[in-house]
Design a protein around this motif. Structure first.
Motif, PDB file in Angstrom:
ATOM      1  N   LEU A 130      42.900 -32.661  64.262  1.00 53.66           N
ATOM      2  CA  LEU A 130      42.930 -31.819  65.461  1.00 53.66           C
ATOM      3  C   LEU A 130      41.537 -31.360  65.861  1.00 53.66           C
ATOM      4  O   LEU A 130      41.292 -31.108  67.045  1.00 53.66           O
ATOM      5  CB  LEU A 130      43.877 -30.637  65.278  1.00 53.66           C
ATOM      6  CG  LEU A 130      45.344 -30.998  65.413  1.00 53.66           C
ATOM      7  CD1 LEU A 130      46.243 -29.790  65.239  1.00 53.66           C
ATOM      8  CD2 LEU A 130      45.643 -31.666  66.738  1.00 53.66           C
ATOM      9  N   GLN A 131      40.613 -31.257  64.908  1.00 55.11           N
ATOM     10  CA  GLN A 131      39.228 -30.965  65.286  1.00 55.11           C
ATOM     11  C   GLN A 131      38.677 -32.112  66.141  1.00 55.11           C
ATOM     12  O   GLN A 131      37.975 -31.884  67.118  1.00 55.11           O
ATOM     13  CB  GLN A 131      38.361 -30.756  64.044  1.00 55.11           C
ATOM     14  CG  GLN A 131      38.619 -29.449  63.328  1.00 55.11           C
ATOM     15  CD  GLN A 131      38.259 -28.237  64.162  1.00 55.11           C
ATOM     16  OE1 GLN A 131      37.266 -28.223  64.884  1.00 55.11           O
ATOM     17  NE2 GLN A 131      39.084 -27.210  64.093  1.00 55.11           N
ATOM     18  N   GLY A 132      39.040 -33.343  65.761  1.00 57.90           N
ATOM     19  CA  GLY A 132      38.627 -34.507  66.556  1.00 57.90           C
ATOM     20  C   GLY A 132      39.227 -34.487  67.946  1.00 57.90           C
ATOM     21  O   GLY A 132      38.552 -34.803  68.936  1.00 57.90           O
ATOM     22  N   VAL A 133      40.505 -34.124  68.036  1.00 53.04           N
ATOM     23  CA  VAL A 133      41.159 -34.007  69.350  1.00 53.04           C
ATOM     24  C   VAL A 133      40.434 -32.955  70.179  1.00 53.04           C
ATOM     25  O   VAL A 133      40.123 -33.169  71.357  1.00 53.04           O
ATOM     26  CB  VAL A 133      42.659 -33.650  69.196  1.00 53.04           C
ATOM     27  CG1 VAL A 133      43.268 -33.273  70.538  1.00 53.04           C
ATOM     28  CG2 VAL A 133      43.420 -34.794  68.551  1.00 53.04           C
ATOM     29  N   HIS A 134      40.138 -31.823  69.553  1.00 53.93           N
ATOM     30  CA  HIS A 134      39.451 -30.747  70.273  1.00 53.93           C
ATOM     31  C   HIS A 134      38.079 -31.212  70.771  1.00 53.93           C
ATOM     32  O   HIS A 134      37.696 -30.928  71.908  1.00 53.93           O
ATOM     33  CB  HIS A 134      39.308 -29.513  69.384  1.00 53.93           C
ATOM     34  CG  HIS A 134      38.645 -28.376  70.078  1.00 53.93           C
ATOM     35  ND1 HIS A 134      39.276 -27.630  71.046  1.00 53.93           N
ATOM     36  CD2 HIS A 134      37.392 -27.879  69.995  1.00 53.93           C
ATOM     37  CE1 HIS A 134      38.446 -26.706  71.502  1.00 53.93           C
ATOM     38  NE2 HIS A 134      37.294 -26.840  70.877  1.00 53.93           N
ATOM     39  N   GLU A 135      37.349 -31.939  69.927  1.00 55.07           N
ATOM     40  CA  GLU A 135      36.026 -32.434  70.337  1.00 55.07           C
ATOM     41  C   GLU A 135      36.130 -33.381  71.531  1.00 55.07           C
ATOM     42  O   GLU A 135      35.321 -33.320  72.455  1.00 55.07           O
ATOM     43  CB  GLU A 135      35.335 -33.118  69.156  1.00 55.07           C
ATOM     44  CG  GLU A 135      34.893 -32.132  68.090  1.00 55.07           C
ATOM     45  CD  GLU A 135      34.465 -32.810  66.790  1.00 55.07           C
ATOM     46  OE1 GLU A 135      34.282 -34.054  66.784  1.00 55.07           O
ATOM     47  OE2 GLU A 135      34.318 -32.094  65.786  1.00 55.07           O
ATOM     48  N   ARG A 136      37.137 -34.254  71.509  1.00 51.60           N
ATOM     49  CA  ARG A 136      37.318 -35.178  72.640  1.00 51.60           C
ATOM     50  C   ARG A 136      37.681 -34.414  73.915  1.00 51.60           C
ATOM     51  O   ARG A 136      37.194 -34.730  75.007  1.00 51.60           O
ATOM     52  CB  ARG A 136      38.382 -36.227  72.311  1.00 51.60           C
ATOM     53  CG  ARG A 136      37.887 -37.246  71.300  1.00 51.60           C
ATOM     54  CD  ARG A 136      38.795 -38.457  71.170  1.00 51.60           C
ATOM     55  NE  ARG A 136      40.181 -38.171  70.872  1.00 51.60           N
ATOM     56  CZ  ARG A 136      40.686 -38.041  69.638  1.00 51.60           C
ATOM     57  NH1 ARG A 136      39.913 -38.166  68.585  1.00 51.60           N
ATOM     58  NH2 ARG A 136      41.966 -37.797  69.471  1.00 51.60           N
ATOM     59  N   LEU A 137      38.546 -33.409  73.776  1.00 53.40           N
ATOM     60  CA  LEU A 137      38.911 -32.597  74.937  1.00 53.40           C
ATOM     61  C   LEU A 137      37.708 -31.816  75.457  1.00 53.40           C
ATOM     62  O   LEU A 137      37.513 -31.664  76.663  1.00 53.40           O
ATOM     63  CB  LEU A 137      40.055 -31.644  74.587  1.00 53.40           C
ATOM     64  CG  LEU A 137      41.407 -32.297  74.314  1.00 53.40           C
ATOM     65  CD1 LEU A 137      42.390 -31.274  73.756  1.00 53.40           C
ATOM     66  CD2 LEU A 137      41.959 -32.923  75.580  1.00 53.40           C
ATOM     67  N   GLU A 138      36.901 -31.329  74.524  1.00 57.18           N
ATOM     68  CA  GLU A 138      35.711 -30.574  74.910  1.00 57.18           C
ATOM     69  C   GLU A 138      34.738 -31.450  75.703  1.00 57.18           C
ATOM     70  O   GLU A 138      34.212 -31.036  76.737  1.00 57.18           O
ATOM     71  CB  GLU A 138      35.037 -30.031  73.645  1.00 57.18           C
ATOM     72  CG  GLU A 138      34.058 -28.918  73.888  1.00 57.18           C
ATOM     73  CD  GLU A 138      33.677 -28.248  72.580  1.00 57.18           C
ATOM     74  OE1 GLU A 138      33.698 -27.009  72.564  1.00 57.18           O
ATOM     75  OE2 GLU A 138      33.370 -28.948  71.600  1.00 57.18           O
ATOM     76  N   LYS A 139      34.540 -32.684  75.243  1.00 57.03           N
ATOM     77  CA  LYS A 139      33.653 -33.616  75.958  1.00 57.03           C
ATOM     78  C   LYS A 139      34.175 -33.920  77.359  1.00 57.03           C
ATOM     79  O   LYS A 139      33.401 -34.151  78.279  1.00 57.03           O
ATOM     80  CB  LYS A 139      33.504 -34.910  75.168  1.00 57.03           C
ATOM     81  CG  LYS A 139      32.619 -34.764  73.962  1.00 57.03           C
ATOM     82  CD  LYS A 139      32.535 -36.056  73.178  1.00 57.03           C
ATOM     83  CE  LYS A 139      31.730 -35.835  71.910  1.00 57.03           C
ATOM     84  NZ  LYS A 139      31.731 -37.009  71.035  1.00 57.03           N
ATOM     85  N   ALA A 140      35.497 -33.895  77.518  1.00 59.30           N
ATOM     86  CA  ALA A 140      36.104 -34.163  78.831  1.00 59.30           C
ATOM     87  C   ALA A 140      36.214 -32.898  79.676  1.00 59.30           C
ATOM     88  O   ALA A 140      36.728 -32.936  80.788  1.00 59.30           O
ATOM     89  CB  ALA A 140      37.490 -34.782  78.634  1.00 59.30           C
ATOM     90  N   GLY A 141      35.749 -31.769  79.144  1.00 61.01           N
ATOM     91  CA  GLY A 141      35.821 -30.508  79.885  1.00 61.01           C
ATOM     92  C   GLY A 141      37.204 -29.894  79.912  1.00 61.01           C
ATOM     93  O   GLY A 141      37.509 -29.085  80.786  1.00 61.01           O
ATOM     94  N   LEU A 142      38.057 -30.252  78.948  1.00 65.41           N
ATOM     95  CA  LEU A 142      39.434 -29.764  78.937  1.00 65.41           C
ATOM     96  C   LEU A 142      39.731 -28.770  77.814  1.00 65.41           C
ATOM     97  O   LEU A 142      40.806 -28.202  77.782  1.00 65.41           O
ATOM     98  CB  LEU A 142      40.404 -30.951  78.818  1.00 65.41           C
ATOM     99  CG  LEU A 142      40.336 -31.954  79.962  1.00 65.41           C
ATOM    100  CD1 LEU A 142      41.178 -33.175  79.640  1.00 65.41           C
ATOM    101  CD2 LEU A 142      40.779 -31.308  81.257  1.00 65.41           C
ATOM    102  N   ALA A 143      38.820 -28.577  76.881  1.00 68.01           N
ATOM    103  CA  ALA A 143      39.047 -27.647  75.772  1.00 68.01           C
ATOM    104  C   ALA A 143      38.777 -26.233  76.255  1.00 68.01           C
ATOM    105  O   ALA A 143      37.703 -25.944  76.762  1.00 68.01           O
ATOM    106  CB  ALA A 143      38.138 -27.988  74.595  1.00 68.01           C
TER     107      ALA A 143
END
Length: 106
Positions: free
Chosen positions: A24-37
């Motif tokens: 889930l940290q990886g999911v969060h990082e991907r969302l953060e890069k997409a501006g969605l976290a």
């Protein structure tokens, strides 16, 4: 592993989301890069991940979010909250419980 063992006694399938775990940290990082976290570690992000997972499965007919750390918690609070949503003869989309002593100012 403790959570997996603890919940293993339940009769329904259980999915454990480890919010601070590597997946889930990886999911969060991907969302953060997409501006969605949108959330830092904590209850808000935990709810957001769990709700997202549940919606993504497409299997839930009713979703309940319930905070059980209130002082006036009574065992019948959860059934009262969920009944209007889960009963097939009713057409409720939302149910909110308040606790005894709750005031409008809160």
């Amino acid at each position: 592993q403790h959570a997996v063992k603890f919940f293993a006694v339940l009769p329904q399938p259980v999915r454990i989301l480890w919010n601070e775990g590597p997946r889930l940290q990886g999911v969060h990082e991907r969302l953060e890069k997409a501006g969605l976290a949108r959330y830092e570690l904590g209850k808000g992000r935990n709810v957001w991940f769990c709700l997202g997972y549940t919606l993504a499965t497409g299997r839930a007919k009713v979703i309940g979010m319930h905070d059980c750390d209130i002082r006036t918690y009574e065992p019948d609070l959860l059934p009262k909250l969920m009944f209007p949503l889960a009963h097939p003869g009713l057409d409720f989309k939302f149910s909110k419980a308040t606790t005894p002593g709750w005031r409008q100012a809160h």
